[in-house]
Motif scaffolding. Structure first.
Motif, PDB file in Angstrom:
ATOM      1  N   SER A  80       0.830  -1.197   0.000  1.00 51.43           N
ATOM      2  CA  SER A  80       0.000   0.000   0.000  1.00 51.43           C
ATOM      3  C   SER A  80       0.866   1.249   0.000  1.00 51.43           C
ATOM      4  CB  SER A  80      -0.898   0.011   1.241  1.00 51.43           C
ATOM      5  OG  SER A  80      -1.587   1.237   1.337  1.00 51.43           O
ATOM      6  N   LEU A  82      -0.407   4.171   0.138  1.00 53.05           N
ATOM      7  CA  LEU A  82      -1.204   5.247   0.724  1.00 53.05           C
ATOM      8  C   LEU A  82      -0.438   6.059   1.758  1.00 53.05           C
ATOM      9  CD1 LEU A  82      -3.891   6.741   0.921  1.00 53.05           C
ATOM     10  CD2 LEU A  82      -4.639   5.030   2.593  1.00 53.05           C
ATOM     11  N   ARG A 212     -13.900   5.019  -4.707  1.00 49.72           N
ATOM     12  CA  ARG A 212     -13.727   4.064  -3.615  1.00 49.72           C
ATOM     13  C   ARG A 212     -13.019   4.730  -2.438  1.00 49.72           C
ATOM     14  NH1 ARG A 212      -9.888  -0.819  -4.966  1.00 49.72           N
ATOM     15  NH2 ARG A 212     -11.290  -0.835  -6.784  1.00 49.72           N
ATOM     16  N   VAL A 214     -10.503   4.732   0.251  1.00 49.54           N
ATOM     17  CA  VAL A 214      -9.300   3.947   0.523  1.00 49.54           C
ATOM     18  C   VAL A 214      -8.683   4.302   1.868  1.00 49.54           C
ATOM     19  CG1 VAL A 214      -8.794   3.626  -1.916  1.00 49.54           C
ATOM     20  CG2 VAL A 214      -7.852   5.611  -0.719  1.00 49.54           C
ATOM     21  N   TYR A 250      -2.989   8.532  -5.299  1.00 48.11           N
ATOM     22  CA  TYR A 250      -3.062   7.101  -5.000  1.00 48.11           C
ATOM     23  C   TYR A 250      -3.616   6.335  -6.210  1.00 48.11           C
ATOM     24  CZ  TYR A 250      -4.238   2.759  -2.579  1.00 48.11           C
ATOM     25  OH  TYR A 250      -4.319   1.450  -2.193  1.00 48.11           O
ATOM     26  N   ARG A 251      -4.635   6.898  -6.840  1.00 52.35           N
ATOM     27  CA  ARG A 251      -5.211   6.261  -8.028  1.00 52.35           C
ATOM     28  C   ARG A 251      -4.178   6.173  -9.152  1.00 52.35           C
ATOM     29  NH1 ARG A 251      -6.092   4.357 -12.111  1.00 52.35           N
ATOM     30  NH2 ARG A 251      -8.030   4.135 -13.309  1.00 52.35           N
TER      31      ARG A 251
END
Length: 262
Positions: A80, A82, A212, A214, A250-251
């Protein structure tokens, strides 16, 4: 999962690791046993095993975890991006609001977990470290993350959870909490005033990538510095702007997670 598919010794080892989640730098076997409800001989054998693999060390009867235990989180951070992406924007939240900023994701049931945090130069007395979990029902960031769940799954989680009253302002009635989360879902943000700790406040918004949720971005402070009105009018817009930038980044960094049809 059936009981026969679970490894009880592994579960106990994880419980011992999680006993170190507080503020103490070290713990005794007796203290760990009390926190985990495990027998002292069991705790001792687990600690000796961790010592053998380099995850724990004992000094004068007190046990501490070693830096090597961070290996256990490396897989998450490698998968991840993120937290890494969020750090590039969280400093802006701190600079513009003078508040501590954090990113959280939904853990299990109704709890949330800190995956990134940037402190203001005036840290809160009850500051939370990366990896610590918080009760979702008593935090703004928790209600934001819970609002992304389908309604049936949300209600099932809330009715099965123990909703502890941390302060007189904590919402512990399931129906009242469902109504609050519905409001959070409709407006896209939440403000928490002394719901988890007396004197502390927070605001939170979702981090959305390609529709979405996240994660969630939050800023926390004290009642001396912020009110519900200033959080709503001044802090939430800053959080929304930064959360949008994080979601886009992030996308773009993880196109494989957003393939159509999956």
């Amino acid at each position: 999962m059936s009981d026969r598919d679970r490894i009880q010794s592994l579960e106990r080892g994880i419980e011992v690791l999680r006993a170190f989640g507080g503020r103490e730098a070290s713990l005794s076997v007796a203290e760990i046993a009390a926190r985990t409800d495990l027998a002292r001989p069991v705790v001792r054998r687990i600690l000796l095993t961790f010592e053998h693999v380099g995850y724990a060390v004992a000094t004068n009867g007190q046990w501490t975890l070693t830096p090597r235990v961070l290996e256990l989180s490396a897989g998450y951070f490698a998968r991840s991006s993120l937290p890494e992406i969020a750090y590039g924007f969280m400093g802006e939240v701190v600079e513009r609001t003078g508040m501590t900023c954090n990113v959280d994701v939904l853990d299990d049931a109704v709890q949330v977990i800190h995956v990134a945090r940037v402190e203001d130069h005036r840290p809160l007395p009850e500051s939370v470290r990366i990896g610590n979990r918080l009760p979702g029902h008593a935090t703004a960031v928790g209600k934001v993350l819970l609002s992304a769940l389908p309604l049936d799954a949300l209600e099932k989680r809330l009715r099965a959870a123990v909703l502890e009253a941390h302060t007189p302002h904590t919402i512990t009635d399931v129906d009242e909490l469902l109504a609050r989360i519905a409001l959070v879902r409709s407006r896209g943000w939440d403000v928490s005033i002394e719901e988890l700790h007396p004197g502390q406040v927070a605001a939170a918004v979702p981090i959305i990538a390609d529709g979405r949720t996240v994660g969630a971005l939050a800023a926390s402070s004290s009642t001396v510095r912020q009110t519900a009105e200033t959080l709503r009018d001044e802090v939430v817009p800053v959080l929304r702007s930064c959360a949008a930038a994080i979601g886009t980044a992030y996308r773009n960094a993880n196109p494989q997670l957003f393939l159509r049809g999956e």
